[in-house]
Each structure stands twice: as structure tokens, then as C-alpha cells.
Scaffold this active site. Structure first.
Site, short mmCIF file in Angstrom:
data_model
loop_
_atom_site.label_atom_id
_atom_site.label_comp_id
_atom_site.label_asym_id
_atom_site.label_seq_id
_atom_site.Cartn_x
_atom_site.Cartn_y
_atom_site.Cartn_z
CD GLU A 35 -3.17 -0.81 -0.05
OE1 GLU A 35 -3.22 -0.38 -1.18
OE2 GLU A 35 -3.56 -1.63 0.47
CB SER A 136 -11.77 5.62 -9.60
OG SER A 136 -10.71 5.03 -8.81
CD GLU A 168 -7.77 7.54 -9.93
OE1 GLU A 168 -8.16 7.54 -8.86
OE2 GLU A 168 -7.98 6.86 -10.91
CG ASP A 180 -5.87 1.26 -7.64
OD1 ASP A 180 -5.35 0.38 -7.08
OD2 ASP A 180 -6.32 2.39 -7.21
#
Length: 390
Positions: A35, A136, A168, A180
Site C-alpha cells: 500500500e 474508479s 486520474e 489499480d
């Protein structure tokens, strides 16, 4: 999926008065571990999930782009000739941002930008928004796949991932990395995607969850988050400041052996941000190595340690996420951690199939005792990436 396809066709027809020319879909993702490493040129290990966003699309005879979403009222319409990233806002910034980024890619490659046709695009989804499952990116990748085919651009999937990231970053204003979009485009059943965010090389890694009698539970806390918020951006700035102070281009250049020097050079907060990224990169590599040598039942300690690092060093967890993780662990999860950008969203728990119901019920009871809103808890499986449906 059959229901989503039917809803997508019907929704397109209700908005644009005709059947769509084609259907494309892209999945949300769960990040198993890694992360806030992607924008630091580090390692991440996401997997695509079976929940998907569908775009129904048809080519127009003019250069108008019309987009509709079953999650929001109205149709947004713009001209391809006036596609200004600074003038795109709200939900439509995601699909239209992709259209802008793809037209820029076509221009840079010397393609026929003036010959690109307008489109009608209608979005439907069963990826929960705001849950840290990258709804998204699912929009961006489904739209990118559709436009790539309908415009005949011939771009590869890694190029499409970069286009989604550009949309994005530049249009939506969220300073995210490429993880992502990579997961949504490159996912495979029962595999995770080991992503080197510096080289953009990927490797598909067998998970072996089903064979080991294990599964992933998503615990959606129903507390919303937005990557465009200041919290995400401030973490990125701290990482950049830490890299500059350490004399490197990105935190990817540092390893555990550099932590003592970082502790001496950096202020306490910046050091903790840097320590998270360095240790998280190592946990990704350790998780993949352990999957290969000992199997999925042995990766729990890395998931648990990742959550502690995000809670204490990166400070992106919440009371709800902490409770989801700790209660799942007490109830026998192999490992658990928050997933996604943080400040809300979802946690994941790796559980034995025989324990899944008990863990889910126990976490829900813990939320009730704490006075939190009931979480949404559901299993996910590693699934195929973006594809044309019909």
C-alpha cells in the site's frame, strides 16, 4: 455477470434510444499487500476481483462524447474538439478524462486525432464505490478498452494502464500510482499481479487459495474516502520529501539497511512515512516468496504487519478499519489488513473457508457493539482482467 450485462444494455437503451454497439467490462481490485508503494516506484501485489464495471458503447457520426452512469443522474455531453481536462468535473471526469488521455496518446503517436469519432457511453457497475476496491480504475479501464478498440488505436494493456493513471492524476486530480489500473487490466483467475512500479514489469503469481481451503473476505466499513483529499496528497509529499532528504530519486532506492540513516536525517513524522514504504516493499517481496515456498496459509504475518505499519507509521487507518482487522484476527483469520488508499474504505481478511461465516458474523457483531454502522462483508476471488463482453 449476466445480470450486469442485461442491466448495462437496458440502461444504454434508456439513455440513448438504441442498443449499444458493444459491451466491455473491467474489474475492481483488492490489493493483497503493498500500500502506497506504487507512487514511490515500489512493489505492489494486487488482484482483480469478480465485481466489475461495464461500459456499453456505440460510435457516433459526429465528434460528440455523451456519457451516462446508472449511479448518477443525467447525461454529460462534450465535444472531442473541446475536451479540456481543466473543465471536467465530478463523476464524468473519469470516463472523459480517459477519452482526453487517449486522444493525447493518439496525437503523440502521430495518429489521426481529427478522425476520432464521437461516442455514446453508458456505465453500470457492481464495484462498491468508496470502499477501497478501486471503482474508479474499473471505470477508467473499461472505457479505455472500449475506446482503444472502437478508435482502432491498437494500444497495449500497459499503455492503457498509463492512460488511466494520467486521467486520474491530471483530470481527476488524484495523485495515485499505476497499481489499480494494472490490476484491472492484467488480472488472472487465482493469481495476483506482482507489479514493479519502477519498471512497470508485471508477473502473474499463483495464489493457490482454493487449493488451500482459503478465501478473502472484504469488510467494507462504509466509511467513504477520496484519493483527491488532502490526506492522500500529504502522504505522497512526505514520501517525496523523504526521498530528497535521503538523496535518492524515489524511496524505491532505499532498503531496510537505510533506516538507521533515515532516522538520523529525517523528522519523526517523515521518517515514519518512509519506514512504512521501505518495510512495505519488503513485505510484498516476502509475501510472494512465501507463496512460492510455503503456500498461502503462511502469509498471514505479512498482512498483519502491513496493517500495523499503515496504522502507526503511515497513519491512514480509522477506528472502523482497526476494528475490522483486530476482530477478524481474534476470530481466527490467517491474516488481515486494511486495503486501498486509507482514511476509510475496506479491510481484507484471509480466512479458512470453514471459518468464513463465523468471522463475518463476528466482525458484524463487533461493529454493532462499538456503535458503528453495519459493515458490508462479502467474499472475493481473484478474477480475469478487463475484457470485451459482447
Amino acid at each position: 455477470m449476466t445480470d450486469l450485462l442485461q442491466r448495462g444494455r437496458e440502461y444504454f437503451s434508456s439513455q440513448f434510444g438504441a442498443a449499444p454497439g458493444g459491451l466491455w467490462s473491467a474489474p475492481g481490485r483488492v490489493n493483497l499487500i503493498g500500500e502506497h508503494t506504487d507512487y514511490n516506484d515500489g512493489f505492489a501485489f494486487p488482484l482483480a476481483i469478480e465485481k466489475r464495471t461495464l461500459v456499453a458503447a456505440s460510435v457516433r457520426a459526429d465528434r460528440r462524447l455523451r456519457v451516462a452512469s446508472s449511479s448518477f443522474p443525467g447525461v454529460v455531453e462534450v465535444s472531442l474538439d473541446g475536451l479540456d481536462p481543466d473543465a471536467l468535473h465530478g463523476w464524468a471526469a473519469y470516463p472523459l478524462g480517459v477519452a482526453w488521455a487517449m486522444s493525447e496518446a493518439a496525437r503523440e503517436s502521430g495518429g489521426p486525432v481529427d478522425g476520432l469519432a464521437g461516442m455514446d457511453l453508458a456505465l453500470s457497475s457492481d464495484v462498491p464505490a468508496g470502499a477501497g476496491l478501486s471503482s474508479s480504475a474499473a471505470v477508467e479501464c473499461a472505457v479505455a478498452l472500449a475506446l482503444n478498440e472502437l478508435w482502432g488505436l491498437g494500444l497495449g494493456r500497459q499503455q492503457l494502464a498509463r492512460i488511466g493513471r494520467l486521467a486520474e492524476n491530471r483530470v481527476v486530480g488524484a495523485p495515485t500510482g499505476i497499481m489499480d489500473q494494472s490490476a484491472s487490466l492484467l488480472g488472472e483467475p487465482d493469481h495476483g499481479i506482482l507489479l514493479d512500479c519502477q519498471s512497470l514489469q508485471t508477473e502473474s503469481i499463483a495464489l493457490g487459495f482454493a487449493g488451500a481451503g482459503l478465501g478473502l473476505l472484504v469488510i467494507d466499513t462504509r466509511t467513504s474516502h477520496s484519493h483527491a483529499d488532502g490526506g492522500y496528497a500529504s502522504r505522497r509529499r512526505s514520501c517525496e520529501e523523504g526521498a530528497r532528504a535521503m538523496g535518492v530519486g524515489s524511496l524505491r532506492a532505499l532498503g531496510p539497511a537505510d533506516l538507521p540513516r533515515a532516522a538520523a536525517l529525517l523528522d519523526t513524522q517523515t521518517f515514519r512515512r518512509v519506514r512504512h514504504v521501505i518495510s512495505e516493499n519488503q513485505r510484498v517481496l516476502d509475501t510472494v516468496a512465501t507463496l512460492r515456498t510455503r503456500g498461502p496459509a503462511a502469509i498471514g504475518p505479512f498482512l498483519n504487519a502491513s496493517h500495523v505499519s499503515m496504522r502507526d507509521d503511515f497513519e491512514i487507518s480509522t477506528a472502523e478499519l482497526d476494528l475490522a482487522v483486530s476482530s477478524a484476527q481474534v476470530l481466527g483469520a490467517v491474516g488481515a489488513r486494511m486495503t486501498g488508499g486509507g482514511f476509510g474504505g475496506a479491510a481484507i481478511a484471509l480466512v479458512r473457508d470453514s471459518d468464513a461465516r463465523r468471522v463475518a458474523e463476528g466482525v458484524a457483531q463487533a461493529f454493532d457493539r462499538a456503535g458503528f454502522a453495519a459493515p458490508r462483508i462479502f467474499p472475493v476471488t481473484a478474477s480475469e482482467g478487463a475484457r470485451r463482453e459482447s
